[in-house]
Design a protein around this motif. Sequence first.
Motif, PDB file in Angstrom:
ATOM      1  N   GLU A  85       0.822  -1.210   0.000  1.00  0.00           N
ATOM      2  CA  GLU A  85       0.000   0.000   0.000  1.00  0.00           C
ATOM      3  C   GLU A  85       0.859   1.266   0.000  1.00  0.00           C
ATOM      4  O   GLU A  85       0.529   2.266  -0.638  1.00  0.00           O
ATOM      5  CB  GLU A  85      -0.874  -0.038   1.255  1.00  0.00           C
ATOM      6  CG  GLU A  85      -2.166   0.684   1.137  1.00  0.00           C
ATOM      7  CD  GLU A  85      -3.082   0.315   2.303  1.00  0.00           C
ATOM      8  OE1 GLU A  85      -2.563  -0.009   3.400  1.00  0.00           O
ATOM      9  OE2 GLU A  85      -4.303   0.356   2.114  1.00  0.00           O
ATOM     10  N   PHE A  86       1.968   1.208   0.749  1.00  0.00           N
ATOM     11  CA  PHE A  86       2.816   2.395   0.852  1.00  0.00           C
ATOM     12  C   PHE A  86       3.471   2.707  -0.506  1.00  0.00           C
ATOM     13  O   PHE A  86       3.552   3.866  -0.916  1.00  0.00           O
ATOM     14  CB  PHE A  86       3.869   2.198   1.943  1.00  0.00           C
ATOM     15  CG  PHE A  86       4.720   3.410   2.164  1.00  0.00           C
ATOM     16  CD1 PHE A  86       4.131   4.608   2.553  1.00  0.00           C
ATOM     17  CD2 PHE A  86       6.083   3.368   1.964  1.00  0.00           C
ATOM     18  CE1 PHE A  86       4.910   5.745   2.752  1.00  0.00           C
ATOM     19  CE2 PHE A  86       6.861   4.494   2.155  1.00  0.00           C
ATOM     20  CZ  PHE A  86       6.271   5.684   2.547  1.00  0.00           C
ATOM     21  N   ALA A  87       3.887   1.663  -1.204  1.00  0.00           N
ATOM     22  CA  ALA A  87       4.466   1.871  -2.536  1.00  0.00           C
ATOM     23  C   ALA A  87       3.417   2.500  -3.455  1.00  0.00           C
ATOM     24  O   ALA A  87       3.727   3.414  -4.239  1.00  0.00           O
ATOM     25  CB  ALA A  87       4.943   0.542  -3.113  1.00  0.00           C
ATOM     26  N   ALA A  88       2.172   2.026  -3.340  1.00  0.00           N
ATOM     27  CA  ALA A  88       1.102   2.590  -4.175  1.00  0.00           C
ATOM     28  C   ALA A  88       0.899   4.066  -3.838  1.00  0.00           C
ATOM     29  O   ALA A  88       0.651   4.896  -4.728  1.00  0.00           O
ATOM     30  CB  ALA A  88      -0.184   1.804  -3.953  1.00  0.00           C
ATOM     31  N   HIS A  89       1.013   4.390  -2.548  1.00  0.00           N
ATOM     32  CA  HIS A  89       0.854   5.787  -2.138  1.00  0.00           C
ATOM     33  C   HIS A  89       1.971   6.650  -2.735  1.00  0.00           C
ATOM     34  O   HIS A  89       1.718   7.760  -3.238  1.00  0.00           O
ATOM     35  CB  HIS A  89       0.861   5.863  -0.609  1.00  0.00           C
ATOM     36  CG  HIS A  89       0.754   7.248  -0.078  1.00  0.00           C
ATOM     37  ND1 HIS A  89      -0.251   8.113  -0.465  1.00  0.00           N
ATOM     38  CD2 HIS A  89       1.531   7.934   0.803  1.00  0.00           C
ATOM     39  CE1 HIS A  89      -0.079   9.275   0.165  1.00  0.00           C
ATOM     40  NE2 HIS A  89       1.000   9.183   0.929  1.00  0.00           N
TER      41      HIS A  89
END
Lengths: 306, 88
Positions: free
Chosen positions: B34-38
Amino acid sequence: MTRLRDLPACEWQQRLSQDGLALRVGPYVYRIRSNVPVVREGIGAMYGDFPVAQVDDYIDFDIALSTRGLRQRLRDEAEFICDGVTPFERIPLGQAYAFLEWGMNWCVALHTNEYLKLHAAVVARDNRAVVMPGVPGAGKSTLCAALALREWRVLSDEHAMIPPGSRATVPVYRPVSLKNESIAKIRAFAPEAVFGPQSKETHKGVVAHLKADGAPDSHDTAPLPVGALVFPSYQPGSPQRLAPRRRTESFMLAAYHSFNYSLLGEVGFDAMRTLVAGANCYDLQYHDLDWAVDAMHQLADGGMRE
Amino acid sequence: MKWRLQSTGRIYDAGEGQVVYFHTASGDTHLLGEFAAHLLELFGEGPRDLAQLLDEVAVTGDGTTPPEDTVRSVVDELVGLDILGRTE
């Protein structure tokens, strides 16, 4: 609609050995020629309920499984021919029927890209489909065969055909391919099961095909909505379970099991996203067929996406 | 040092704490946290350096700035996948 069994045996056998016998298989028409007795026997046993194509129907795949020339006759060999090309090595006559079925799979796997295609068995209950992707040996064909013998409809033993932009799958029914110990398992599970010729010593071992088009709508061509993706795994000695799995991981695994996801590029991504977002996803780990069939019934009764 | 997106991408987010990312230029598909997507969302607005990223993830996230090492390692992962490239 004329089915193969409506034709006198001498008529379709003559077509098979001469100009070709054209059968409708889902959205496609195969024209098949063969002078090999075991192929004739197999087609008679497995394809009796298939619609016969009309004379002016477009032929998608013009194939043959035949012995050609003196050398092949002397060596008891045959070869698969598609549109005049022989893409594979010659094979022993005893494997001819299995090879015809594999050749028919190959035609779809390699030559049709209007659908997102997954290597998967597809079954349906109450007009909702369950797509079961899996590598060879995962247990998808055995489960598919068992479900067919418990009044599920088989849409395919090999290919889930997903029209991009839809959450439906196009039926492309053909006999279910079983290997090695799965053959005895299904015979024990349903002694009334109808099998085609057994091919021994193939590169996959012993292979036999099951007639699995007992459902009245087996040869309907209308797409069915996909209610669930189930990833089967036959694991003797392990606990049996039907458990939800993440959609994102299911996306990646289904893409891995696709014949043409990468080829389709962004269209493939969109098609897979639509499919996965619209279906519930599960892992099915089993070793007992009765248990697995019960689990699938429960899934059909409340675990599928409307 | 600044990084930028190498090409556009497509995301499938099922709300599971990870996303499927389709990299349009290469045709590759990746499962990302999720953090990479953010971070990819932020890079969608333009190139960024590490300091900017640290500021922005504190502002746009839950207020807890991930350690610099975490941001850097995710950026390195995205560079390794050819999703991000250096601008200078």
